[in-house]
Design a protein around this motif. Structure first.
Motif, PDB file in Angstrom:
ATOM      1  N   MET A   1     -66.736   8.607 -23.096  1.00  0.00           N
ATOM      2  CA  MET A   1     -65.209   8.636 -23.138  1.00  0.00           C
ATOM      3  C   MET A   1     -64.457   9.702 -22.733  1.00  0.00           C
ATOM      4  O   MET A   1     -64.964  10.847 -23.220  1.00  0.00           O
ATOM      5  N   LYS A   2     -63.388   9.537 -21.847  1.00  0.00           N
ATOM      6  CA  LYS A   2     -63.058  10.904 -21.317  1.00  0.00           C
ATOM      7  C   LYS A   2     -61.932  11.385 -22.420  1.00  0.00           C
ATOM      8  O   LYS A   2     -61.524  10.615 -23.383  1.00  0.00           O
ATOM      9  N   HIS A   3     -61.694  12.597 -22.385  1.00  0.00           N
ATOM     10  CA  HIS A   3     -60.698  13.059 -23.157  1.00  0.00           C
ATOM     11  C   HIS A   3     -59.499  13.957 -22.346  1.00  0.00           C
ATOM     12  O   HIS A   3     -59.901  14.185 -21.285  1.00  0.00           O
ATOM     13  N   GLU A   4     -58.897  14.525 -22.922  1.00  0.00           N
ATOM     14  CA  GLU A   4     -57.747  15.389 -22.241  1.00  0.00           C
ATOM     15  C   GLU A   4     -58.104  16.335 -21.714  1.00  0.00           C
ATOM     16  O   GLU A   4     -59.082  17.372 -22.290  1.00  0.00           O
ATOM     17  N   LYS A   5     -57.824  16.883 -20.648  1.00  0.00           N
ATOM     18  CA  LYS A   5     -58.202  18.114 -19.594  1.00  0.00           C
ATOM     19  C   LYS A   5     -56.836  18.837 -19.542  1.00  0.00           C
ATOM     20  O   LYS A   5     -56.041  18.260 -18.556  1.00  0.00           O
ATOM     21  N   SER A   6     -56.800  20.234 -20.111  1.00  0.00           N
ATOM     22  CA  SER A   6     -55.579  21.009 -19.572  1.00  0.00           C
ATOM     23  C   SER A   6     -55.894  21.807 -18.545  1.00  0.00           C
ATOM     24  O   SER A   6     -56.868  22.251 -17.876  1.00  0.00           O
ATOM     25  N   ILE A   7     -54.818  21.502 -17.512  1.00  0.00           N
ATOM     26  CA  ILE A   7     -54.817  22.142 -16.096  1.00  0.00           C
ATOM     27  C   ILE A   7     -53.605  23.200 -15.966  1.00  0.00           C
ATOM     28  O   ILE A   7     -52.590  23.139 -16.634  1.00  0.00           O
ATOM     29  N   LYS A   8     -53.598  24.131 -15.070  1.00  0.00           N
ATOM     30  CA  LYS A   8     -52.815  25.217 -14.980  1.00  0.00           C
ATOM     31  C   LYS A   8     -52.073  24.669 -13.358  1.00  0.00           C
ATOM     32  O   LYS A   8     -52.578  24.476 -12.409  1.00  0.00           O
ATOM     33  N   ALA A   9     -50.753  24.274 -13.479  1.00  0.00           N
ATOM     34  CA  ALA A   9     -50.030  24.063 -12.309  1.00  0.00           C
ATOM     35  C   ALA A   9     -49.505  25.194 -11.793  1.00  0.00           C
ATOM     36  O   ALA A   9     -49.477  26.493 -12.271  1.00  0.00           O
ATOM     37  N   SER A  10     -49.300  25.369 -10.526  1.00  0.00           N
ATOM     38  CA  SER A  10     -48.620  26.557  -9.689  1.00  0.00           C
ATOM     39  C   SER A  10     -47.225  26.781 -10.021  1.00  0.00           C
ATOM     40  O   SER A  10     -46.737  25.949 -10.400  1.00  0.00           O
ATOM     41  N   ASN A  11     -46.917  28.116 -10.148  1.00  0.00           N
ATOM     42  CA  ASN A  11     -45.478  28.719 -10.541  1.00  0.00           C
ATOM     43  C   ASN A  11     -44.487  28.035  -9.486  1.00  0.00           C
ATOM     44  O   ASN A  11     -44.655  28.218  -8.219  1.00  0.00           O
ATOM     45  N   GLY A  12     -43.565  27.201 -10.133  1.00  0.00           N
ATOM     46  CA  GLY A  12     -42.414  26.605  -9.331  1.00  0.00           C
ATOM     47  C   GLY A  12     -41.771  27.494  -8.465  1.00  0.00           C
ATOM     48  O   GLY A  12     -41.279  27.213  -7.357  1.00  0.00           O
ATOM     49  N   TYR A  13     -41.396  28.700  -9.145  1.00  0.00           N
ATOM     50  CA  TYR A  13     -40.403  29.864  -8.462  1.00  0.00           C
ATOM     51  C   TYR A  13     -41.125  30.482  -7.032  1.00  0.00           C
ATOM     52  O   TYR A  13     -40.546  30.363  -6.320  1.00  0.00           O
ATOM     53  N   ALA A  14     -42.347  30.673  -7.261  1.00  0.00           N
ATOM     54  CA  ALA A  14     -43.295  31.389  -6.038  1.00  0.00           C
ATOM     55  C   ALA A  14     -43.123  30.345  -4.822  1.00  0.00           C
ATOM     56  O   ALA A  14     -42.706  30.701  -4.052  1.00  0.00           O
ATOM     57  N   VAL A  15     -43.567  28.989  -5.130  1.00  0.00           N
ATOM     58  CA  VAL A  15     -43.633  28.019  -4.284  1.00  0.00           C
ATOM     59  C   VAL A  15     -42.228  27.877  -3.669  1.00  0.00           C
ATOM     60  O   VAL A  15     -42.152  27.401  -2.707  1.00  0.00           O
ATOM     61  N   LEU A  16     -41.146  27.843  -4.518  1.00  0.00           N
ATOM     62  CA  LEU A  16     -39.886  27.495  -4.053  1.00  0.00           C
ATOM     63  C   LEU A  16     -39.398  28.690  -3.071  1.00  0.00           C
ATOM     64  O   LEU A  16     -38.851  28.388  -1.928  1.00  0.00           O
ATOM     65  N   ILE A  17     -39.788  29.941  -3.297  1.00  0.00           N
ATOM     66  CA  ILE A  17     -39.322  31.104  -2.386  1.00  0.00           C
ATOM     67  C   ILE A  17     -40.228  30.717  -0.903  1.00  0.00           C
ATOM     68  O   ILE A  17     -39.536  30.968  -0.005  1.00  0.00           O
ATOM     69  N   LEU A  18     -41.455  30.416  -1.063  1.00  0.00           N
ATOM     70  CA  LEU A  18     -42.147  30.115   0.149  1.00  0.00           C
ATOM     71  C   LEU A  18     -41.471  28.886   0.995  1.00  0.00           C
ATOM     72  O   LEU A  18     -41.563  28.897   2.134  1.00  0.00           O
ATOM     73  N   LEU A  19     -41.006  27.921   0.139  1.00  0.00           N
ATOM     74  CA  LEU A  19     -40.470  26.842   0.691  1.00  0.00           C
ATOM     75  C   LEU A  19     -39.072  26.985   1.448  1.00  0.00           C
ATOM     76  O   LEU A  19     -38.789  26.859   2.630  1.00  0.00           O
ATOM     77  N   LEU A  20     -38.399  28.269   0.777  1.00  0.00           N
ATOM     78  CA  LEU A  20     -37.008  28.486   1.396  1.00  0.00           C
ATOM     79  C   LEU A  20     -37.355  29.457   2.713  1.00  0.00           C
ATOM     80  O   LEU A  20     -36.623  29.142   3.782  1.00  0.00           O
ATOM     81  N   ILE A  21     -38.407  30.033   2.702  1.00  0.00           N
ATOM     82  CA  ILE A  21     -38.603  30.936   4.038  1.00  0.00           C
ATOM     83  C   ILE A  21     -39.257  30.148   5.233  1.00  0.00           C
ATOM     84  O   ILE A  21     -38.850  30.185   6.061  1.00  0.00           O
ATOM     85  N   THR A  22     -39.838  28.995   4.659  1.00  0.00           N
ATOM     86  CA  THR A  22     -40.230  27.897   5.711  1.00  0.00           C
ATOM     87  C   THR A  22     -39.113  27.402   6.059  1.00  0.00           C
ATOM     88  O   THR A  22     -38.987  26.910   7.437  1.00  0.00           O
ATOM     89  N   ILE A  23     -38.039  26.716   5.423  1.00  0.00           N
ATOM     90  CA  ILE A  23     -37.008  26.337   5.970  1.00  0.00           C
ATOM     91  C   ILE A  23     -36.070  27.046   6.787  1.00  0.00           C
ATOM     92  O   ILE A  23     -35.724  26.692   8.005  1.00  0.00           O
ATOM     93  N   ILE A  24     -36.096  28.308   6.359  1.00  0.00           N
ATOM     94  CA  ILE A  24     -35.196  29.351   7.121  1.00  0.00           C
ATOM     95  C   ILE A  24     -35.889  29.775   8.640  1.00  0.00           C
ATOM     96  O   ILE A  24     -35.495  29.370   9.749  1.00  0.00           O
ATOM     97  N   SER A  25     -37.280  29.507   8.505  1.00  0.00           N
ATOM     98  CA  SER A  25     -38.114  29.760   9.851  1.00  0.00           C
ATOM     99  C   SER A  25     -37.870  28.371  10.674  1.00  0.00           C
ATOM    100  O   SER A  25     -37.743  28.200  11.925  1.00  0.00           O
TER     101      SER A  25
END
Length: 284
Positions: A1-25
């Motif tokens: 039987m499976k149980h809950e597994k906690s994971i860490k997601a990427s920081n949204g603010y850091a990814v947002l900055i990369l996304l903005l740089i990509t859009i500007i490029s």
């Protein structure tokens, strides 16, 4: 039987900055080089944006990728994860559940009305999300079933003197503990933690309430009468003993019987005694 597994997601603010740089490029490439191939990045950026999500305090997001459970994010904040993940929000807050009054028969067959107050929260998000359908409805149905089972395991009250069986009315602590254990066992499959469970309302059903009230009153009257008689007998015994020890009067059996009868009438009667002056002898 499976149980809950906690994971860490990427920081949204850091990814947002990369996304903005990509859009500007991308915009700069279109303007400077007039190359329409940069527009292809637009579709990727739109898909990329779908990966952002927010987890509020005492909340969680269950992440699933094409039917495979990947983990649960419980940290609160702004995050980014694979945009192909499907995300299900599950609250981790404590919740109150006040069940409806149900009409059931107690252990000896008397119809009663009963409900329960339940405090619960999700402890295992995997079980809540995948082991049951609609875990909130599961809590409601299983709590109702547990209350019905509990009511059938104990009598509402007992009237037999000297009978010390645990009842719903008099054994609240033990009954509430049994109720909490029963609900905990039933909700474990859904990953639910029961924080408190207790009876909120308990009464006879309307069709027998009047009769049972009369019965309770009769039992109370009989018990009170018994105490009165026991006290009266002790008082009469003390009175006769005192009169005899102080040589106030000599009793034969007839006088003793008469005095006992009079004292019992006076001590056990509902009304005040009316004195009668005897001007003759006891046998006249």
């Amino acid at each position: 039987m499976k149980h809950e597994k906690s994971i860490k997601a990427s920081n949204g603010y850091a990814v947002l900055i990369l996304l903005l740089i990509t859009i500007i490029s991308m915009i700069s490439g279109i303007v400077l080089f007039r190359n329409p191939l940069f527009l292809i990045l637009m579709a990727a950026i739109i898909l990329f944006i779908k990966g952002f999500f927010i987890v509020n305090p005492n909340s969680s997001k269950v992440l699933v990728l094409f039917g495979a459970y990947k983990g649960t994010v419980k940290d609160n904040g702004f995050f980014w994860a694979n945009p192909f993940y499907t995300r299900q929000r599950i609250s981790l807050r404590a919740r109150n559940f006040y069940s409806e009054r149900v009409k059931v028969n107690d252990k000896i067959g008397n119809p009663i009305l009963i409900n329960v107050i339940l405090v619960w929260k999700v402890e295992d998000t995997y079980k809540a999300a995948f082991d049951v359908d609609q875990y909130e409805e599961f809590v409601r149905v299983q709590t109702d079933a547990a209350v019905r089972k509990l009511a059938g395991s104990y009598p509402y009250d007992n009237f037999a003197e000297g009978h010390h069986e645990v009842t719903l009315l008099s054994g609240r602590d033990e009954v509430n503990e049994a109720l909490e254990n029963e609900i905990t066992e039933r909700l474990a499959i859904a990953g639910i933690k029961v924080m408190e469970a207790r009876i909120g309302y308990l009464a006879y059903a309307p069709e027998i309430a009047s009769s049972m009230l009369k019965r309770q009153q009769a039992v109370a009257i009989v018990a009170a009468r018994k105490k009165i008689v026991e006290g009266a007998v002790g008082m009469v015994e003390d009175a006769l003993l005192k009169l005899s020890e102080d040589d106030i009067i000599d009793f034969d059996d007839d006088k003793k019987a008469s005095m006992v009868s009079n004292l019992m009438v006076v001590l056990c009667g509902d009304k005040e005694a009316t004195p009668v002056i005897n001007t003759g002898t006891l046998h006249s």
